[in-house]
Motif scaffolding. Structure first.
Motif, short mmCIF file in Angstrom:
data_model
loop_
_atom_site.label_atom_id
_atom_site.label_comp_id
_atom_site.label_asym_id
_atom_site.label_seq_id
_atom_site.Cartn_x
_atom_site.Cartn_y
_atom_site.Cartn_z
N ARG A 89 0.76 -1.15 -0.01
CA ARG A 89 0.00 0.06 0.21
C ARG A 89 1.03 1.45 -0.05
O ARG A 89 0.46 2.15 -0.69
N SER A 90 1.97 1.26 0.80
CA SER A 90 2.86 2.53 0.81
C SER A 90 4.03 2.46 -0.32
O SER A 90 4.48 3.34 -0.39
N GLY A 91 4.17 1.29 -0.87
CA GLY A 91 5.36 1.11 -1.64
C GLY A 91 6.60 0.86 -0.95
O GLY A 91 7.44 0.84 -1.71
N LYS A 92 6.58 0.96 0.39
CA LYS A 92 7.86 0.69 1.04
C LYS A 92 8.16 -0.96 1.20
O LYS A 92 7.07 -1.65 1.41
N GLU A 125 -10.45 -11.02 -7.49
CA GLU A 125 -10.90 -10.58 -8.87
C GLU A 125 -10.12 -9.60 -9.57
O GLU A 125 -9.80 -9.69 -10.55
N ASN A 126 -9.51 -8.48 -8.46
CA ASN A 126 -8.56 -7.52 -8.91
C ASN A 126 -7.35 -8.25 -9.52
O ASN A 126 -6.73 -7.72 -10.47
N ALA A 176 -4.73 -3.34 -3.48
CA ALA A 176 -5.23 -4.46 -4.23
C ALA A 176 -6.70 -4.32 -4.33
O ALA A 176 -7.33 -4.74 -5.28
N LEU A 177 -7.49 -3.30 -3.54
CA LEU A 177 -8.82 -3.16 -3.77
C LEU A 177 -9.20 -2.09 -4.96
O LEU A 177 -10.33 -1.82 -5.03
N ASP A 178 -8.02 -1.53 -5.37
CA ASP A 178 -8.16 -0.42 -6.36
C ASP A 178 -7.57 -0.97 -7.87
O ASP A 178 -6.57 -1.43 -7.94
N SER A 234 -14.31 -10.58 3.81
CA SER A 234 -15.23 -9.98 3.06
C SER A 234 -14.31 -9.62 1.64
O SER A 234 -15.07 -9.18 0.90
N SER A 235 -13.14 -9.18 1.96
CA SER A 235 -12.21 -8.53 0.89
C SER A 235 -11.62 -9.63 0.14
O SER A 235 -11.03 -9.36 -1.01
#
Length: 321
Positions: A33-36, A86-87, A51-53, A79-80
């Motif tokens: 998420r942060s790229g770190k 799918e993504n 990953a949800l985007d 739930s995710s």
């Protein structure tokens, strides 16, 4: 140079797999998420994406040959899981990448077959099991339609590698420095364990042979199928002392489950600790040859060292290997 994107590169599994691919000479892109990225993924390129985007994930994985799905949601809320998967599928299809996917034993439900092979039918009896079966059904459907290539490697409970959050550190080794081994179920029940460096090395072996594989391939990883008595003995040899045996108080979880989502989630999967099972493969050795397998004593000693627990026998284990 073959390239791979590691989704969930900050997680325990993602870090182990990313490290193995770096050592194998792949160009590794770590997606977080942060790229770190953690220090043990030095040499990898960090990219930020959620990953949800879906669009962000497609962009972050553009140009890679392989995508490893190491994403793991909070254990009490799955739930995710399907939306993320799918993504990931969309990212693989948009970029023409092969998917490397870690499977679980949850698919087989309760009662568990004592020996689980690639041909054992699914029989999910929990929500997590049904979600995993739905996920694998989606992957198979996409493969059958010629839109996605998937290599799935199914494994047992993790131990070893950098990070925490498994039964090994939360249960068995949690009181080891007080001289106590904690068994999560009957001490003589066989349970399937996967030493993460071995599992990660097996993913590399499969990726190296991707040209020999079809559109949808499923393999089982036979790691360490052992009892708590055997795990306890290995820990005793590692720390150089006898350990008292204690048991996880499942009755406390039953009382607290209505009020604590994590305890409820753990209780729903408790059958895994009370039913003997082991993974066997009809195919893996035929494809990659010798399956990576660190001897139990060395694996346990290294896993304890990774947790910062003083170990007396690690040097001897390395010399003996």
């Amino acid at each position: 140079m073959t390239s791979i994107a590691i989704l969930g590169a900050n997680g325990r599994l993602g870090r182990a797999v990313g490290k193995a691919f770096i050592q194998a000479g792949y160009h590794v892109r770590g997606i977080t998420r942060s790229g770190k990225l953690p220090a043990d993924l030095a040499g990898a390129t960090g990219i930020a994406a959620n990953a949800l985007d879906r669009e962000a994930l497609v962009r972050a994985t553009a140009g890679v040959d392989i995508i490893f799905h190491g994403l793991s949601p909070v254990y009490s809320d799955w739930s995710s899981v399907l939306p993320m998967a799918e993504n990931v599928v969309a990212a693989c299809e948009a970029n023409g990448a092969i998917l490397l996917f870690p499977g679980t034993i949850y698919n087989y439900g309760s009662p568990l077959p004592e020996i689980i092979t690639e041909d054992t039918p699914f029989n999910p009896t929990t929500e997590k099991g049904r979600i995993r079966v739905a996920l694998e059904t989606m992957l198979r459907t996409e493969a059958d339609a010629g839109r996605l290539r998937t290599i799935l490697l199914r494994a047992g409970d993790f131990f070893g590698g950098t990070g925490t959050g498994s039964w090994f550190d939360l249960g068995m080794a949690s009181k080891i420095q007080k001289g106590v081994y904690t068994a999560a179920g009957p001490a003589d029940i066989v349970h399937e364990w996967a030493y993460l460096p071995d599992l990660a090395a097996t993913f590399v072996e499969l990726a190296d042979r991707q040209d020999q594989l079809g559109y949808y391939e499923t393999f089982h990883f036979p790691g360490h199928a052992i009892t708590d008595l055997q795990m306890k003995a290995a820990m005793e040899r590692a720390v150089g002392q006898k350990l008292a045996m204690s048991s996880l108080p499942w009755w406390v979880f039953k009382i607290g489950a209505p009020f604590m989502p994590m305890w409820k989630a753990m209780l729903q999967m408790a059958y895994l600790r009370f039913q003997p099972h082991r993974l066997a493969s009809n195919r893996l050795e035929d494809v990659i040859g010798s399956i990576p397998h660190t001897p139990l004593d060395r694996a346990v000693a290294e896993a304890l060292t990774d947790l910062g627990i003083p170990v007396a026998s690690l040097a001897a284990q390395k010399e003996a290997a």
